[in-house]
Write an enzyme that holds these catalytic residues in place. Structure first.
Site, mmCIF file in Angstrom:
data_model
loop_
_atom_site.group_PDB
_atom_site.id
_atom_site.type_symbol
_atom_site.label_atom_id
_atom_site.label_comp_id
_atom_site.label_asym_id
_atom_site.label_seq_id
_atom_site.Cartn_x
_atom_site.Cartn_y
_atom_site.Cartn_z
ATOM 1 N N LYS A 217 0.717 -1.305 0.065
ATOM 2 C CA LYS A 217 0.101 -0.019 -0.391
ATOM 3 C C LYS A 217 0.454 1.412 -0.341
ATOM 4 C CE LYS A 217 -3.888 2.337 3.096
ATOM 5 N NZ LYS A 217 -3.924 2.396 4.072
ATOM 6 N N GLU A 223 10.427 -4.512 4.240
ATOM 7 C CA GLU A 223 10.848 -5.916 4.382
ATOM 8 C C GLU A 223 10.141 -5.835 2.706
ATOM 9 O OE1 GLU A 223 8.979 -4.424 6.655
ATOM 10 O OE2 GLU A 223 9.768 -6.470 8.035
ATOM 11 N N GLY A 277 -4.833 -2.231 5.801
ATOM 12 C CA GLY A 277 -4.189 -3.592 4.456
ATOM 13 C C GLY A 277 -4.465 -4.845 5.230
ATOM 14 N N ARG A 278 -5.153 -4.607 6.740
ATOM 15 C CA ARG A 278 -5.811 -6.046 6.598
ATOM 16 C C ARG A 278 -6.581 -6.097 6.345
ATOM 17 N NH1 ARG A 278 -4.934 -2.980 11.014
ATOM 18 N NH2 ARG A 278 -6.183 -1.634 12.028
ATOM 19 N N GLU A 363 -4.459 -7.008 15.073
ATOM 20 C CA GLU A 363 -3.799 -5.377 14.323
ATOM 21 C C GLU A 363 -5.461 -4.463 14.499
ATOM 22 O OE1 GLU A 363 -0.420 -5.441 11.359
ATOM 23 O OE2 GLU A 363 -1.961 -4.891 10.779
ATOM 24 N N HIS A 394 -3.813 -33.727 17.675
ATOM 25 C CA HIS A 394 -3.239 -34.297 18.235
ATOM 26 C C HIS A 394 -1.596 -33.312 17.835
ATOM 27 C CE1 HIS A 394 -4.586 -37.748 16.607
ATOM 28 N NE2 HIS A 394 -5.101 -37.205 15.991
ATOM 29 N N LYS A 514 9.713 -0.643 14.053
ATOM 30 C CA LYS A 514 9.496 -0.234 13.013
ATOM 31 C C LYS A 514 10.864 1.283 13.340
ATOM 32 C CE LYS A 514 5.856 -0.483 10.625
ATOM 33 N NZ LYS A 514 4.728 0.391 9.093
HETATM 34 O O1 F6P Z 1 2.219 -4.146 10.072
HETATM 35 C C1 F6P Z 1 1.887 -3.294 9.287
HETATM 36 C C2 F6P Z 1 1.580 -3.228 8.203
HETATM 37 O O2 F6P Z 1 1.759 -1.344 7.916
HETATM 38 C C3 F6P Z 1 0.048 -3.523 8.044
HETATM 39 O O3 F6P Z 1 -1.137 -2.369 8.425
HETATM 40 C C4 F6P Z 1 0.342 -3.714 6.481
HETATM 41 O O4 F6P Z 1 -0.850 -4.592 6.012
HETATM 42 C C5 F6P Z 1 1.559 -4.050 6.578
HETATM 43 O O5 F6P Z 1 2.111 -3.512 7.239
HETATM 44 C C6 F6P Z 1 2.294 -4.261 4.861
HETATM 45 O O6 F6P Z 1 2.224 -2.464 4.434
HETATM 46 P P1 F6P Z 1 2.121 -2.760 2.960
HETATM 47 O O7 F6P Z 1 0.877 -2.559 2.161
HETATM 48 O O8 F6P Z 1 2.274 -0.129 3.289
HETATM 49 O O9 F6P Z 1 3.708 -2.649 2.912
#
Ligand code: F6P
Length: 549
Positions: A217, A223, A277-278, A363, A394, A514
């Site tokens: 987003k 990452e 995002g979620r 979250e 199990h 972060k």
């Molecule tokens: O974990 C924090 C967060 O902002 C989530 O809400 C989101 O889904 C994720 O990081 C990834 O964010 P982006 O889509 O901006 O890379």
């Protein structure tokens, strides 16, 4: 940053001051914990009374620890907390995410063509449908082999690079919709900054036949950006710089950064700041899902989401699945003070569903400050975990049956399966039903004795029962039933946030780690720097730095 004075404090008192909350707490103090054996014996119609259907799903909540008069009190609380008004506000595109000054409008992502969904007086449905149309064209081109890599070879591997909401939903849906997937290509999902994730995904595949979807987003997530850069190098090393345009597309709200990465905005699929995002797997973030299952099945999934949206928007509280599930969660977490929720899909294809729900629920509602800026005085979001049945049986069910912590459970089952493997589905569902029965009714010491068990073993073989569960089932796992299931959890999570008075749509709790990582990365990267953190952090940096460099 929005003006914090926009907090909706004027709308409602704190939960602890609400009369309906006080009534619920007094009710609990007066009647104590329900005994499910007695409750079922006293009310033969309990299962029928506590079974509710909507949008293709049926919820049997009769094995929750609720007295006959508990749910009416919970629904009084929902009314008192203005749950119906808040649901309407969401569908009206209001800025419910007040700490970030944003609307919460994922319901617009699945609104049918021709409907009207307004944010700030502007109908967003045409933009949503246009993005879906572009996604459809691109997906079909990849699926048909019309969109090729730089050398003209057709795409066989789609690698989605993203994390959190830009990974969990697509990865979960890819697995869930296995019977609907194209056999001509596969999708892989890379999220972890651990290079093992990317290198495992790329092992043995041909760069010339690989398409990367960079899903972020913000297009700033560390990452994802690191993985995207390494993927870019991998393509360039094999096919040259000029190949990037054929092998990368982006899903983002950040056009400038997408362009800076080297992806033409023509090959960017956008979404909007009103999609959290979620809550985004049914936006362009679902591009990998659409490529895998095709636009038609993706549309079926959106229709399932929408069917549940409509159920939740229009049903009275008494028969509203999201309200019932949400309020049961409030009862378990905040009144009974049970700190966890086990999500138990009796469907192997939903293996990633508990992980998906971890982000959705934890979250969203893993917060302790209410909209008055005060600390709440009870559990809010439970610790969510789970495994598909029967594997969990199990592993951790021992603790669920006989441990010292009572863990509420959501069983999820489907009557039929896409596979044709004889008795497997019947055995699977029989296990789910038997487990729910065992959790609810247990086995008393007298029953164990009556089986001829030696006295020394009686306490060990006794099951306390009264372990609460809901049983949620549908006919078959299809794109539509999956969409409806996800929407149900989205809305029940929202209902809980409303009652607790917390903002379910921000995520400030992910920021500190972060921010601190920036200095740690600096200190890790340069062996000449002397880390000046607390003693433990500095020692860890020195230890791991030596090994890493
Ligand atoms: O974990 C924090 C967060 O902002 C989530 O809400 C989101 O889904 C994720 O990081 C990834 O964010 P982006 O889509 O901006 O890379």
């Amino acid at each position: 940053m929005s003006d914090l004075s926009a907090a909706p404090t004027a709308l409602r008192p704190r939960l602890s001051d609400a009369q309906a909350w006080k009534a619920l707490v007094m009710h609990h103090a007066a009647v104590g914990r329900v005994d499910l054996r007695r409750a079922f014996a006293a009310e033969p119609g309990r299962a029928a009374r506590c079974t509710t259907s909507g949008a293709g799903w049926t919820l049997d909540w009769s094995k929750q620890l609720l007295h006959t008069d508990t749910m009416p009190l919970l629904l009084d609380l929902a009314r008192d907390r203005r749950v119906p008004e808040r649901i309407s506000s969401m569908f009206a595109g209001e800025r419910l995410n007040w700490t970030e000054g944003r609307a919460v409008f994922h319901v617009a992502l699945r609104a049918p063509a021709g409907s009207t969904m307004l944010v700030d007086g502007r109908d967003v449905v045409p933009d949503v449908r246009e993005t879906l149309r572009r996604m459809g064209l691109f997906s079909e081109a990849v699926r048909r082999g019309a969109w090729t890599g730089a050398t003209g070879k057709r795409i066989r591997h789609v690698v989605n690079i993203g994390i959190g909401g830009s990974d969990l939903g697509p990865a979960m849906a890819y697995q869930a919709l296995e019977p609907w997937r194209s056999r001509d290509l596969d999708c892989r999902f890379v999220s972890n900054v651990d290079g093992n994730d990317l290198s495992t995904a790329l092992a043995g595949i041909d760069p010339a036949q690989t398409l990367f979807i960079i899903s972020s987003k913000t297009f700033t997530t560390q990452e994802t950006m690191e993985n995207a850069a390494s993927a870019r190098e991998w393509i360039i090393a094999s096919l040259g710089e000029g190949a990037v345009g054929r092998h990368f597309v982006a899903v983002s709200t950040n056009t400038a950064r997408v362009r800076a990465f080297g992806i033409d905005p023509e090959r960017m699929f956008g979404f909007w700041d009103w999609v959290g995002g979620r809550y985004s797997m049914d936006s362009a973030i679902g591009l990998s899902t659409m490529i895998a299952v095709g636009p038609s099945a993706f549309g079926g999934m959106l229709a399932g989401f929408h069917a549940m949206d409509e159920h939740v928007r229009t049903s009275p509280l008494e028969s509203n699945l999201a309200v019932l599930m949400g309020m049961i969660g409030v009862w378990n977490s905040s009144v009974l003070q049970l700190p966890a929720l086990a999500v138990l899909p009796y469907e192997q294809l939903l293996a990633r569903f508990p992980a998906y729900l971890q982000q959705l629920m934890m979250e969203s509602n893993g917060k302790r400050i209410d909209d008055h800026g005060q600390r709440v005085g009870w559990h809010t979001c439970p610790i969510v975990f789970g495994e598909p049945g029967t594997n969990g049986q199990h592993a951790f069910y021992q603790m669920l049956h006989q441990g010292t912590t009572v863990v509420p459970m959501d069983f999820i089952a489907f009557r039929t399966a896409a596979h044709q493997l004889g008795r497997h589905r019947m055995l699977l569902n029989a296990n789910a039903i038997a487990q729910a029965q065992a959790f609810a009714f247990g086995r008393t010491a007298d029953e164990v004795r009556a089986e001829g068990t030696p006295e020394s073993l009686v306490p060990h073989r006794t099951f306390p029962g009264n372990r609460p569960s809901s049983f949620l089932w549908s006919e078959e796992l299809t794109p539509g039933s999956l969409g409806a299931l996800i929407a149900l959890y989205e809305h029940s999570t929202f209902v809980q946030g409303i009652v607790w008075g917390i903002n379910s749509f921000d995520q400030w709790g992910v920021e500190l780690g972060k921010a601190l990582a920036i200095d740690v990365i600096r200190d890790m990267s340069d062996p000449h720097l002397k880390p000046a953190h607390d003693a433990s952090t500095s020692a860890l940096i020195r230890s791991l730095r030596t090994k890493a460099t």
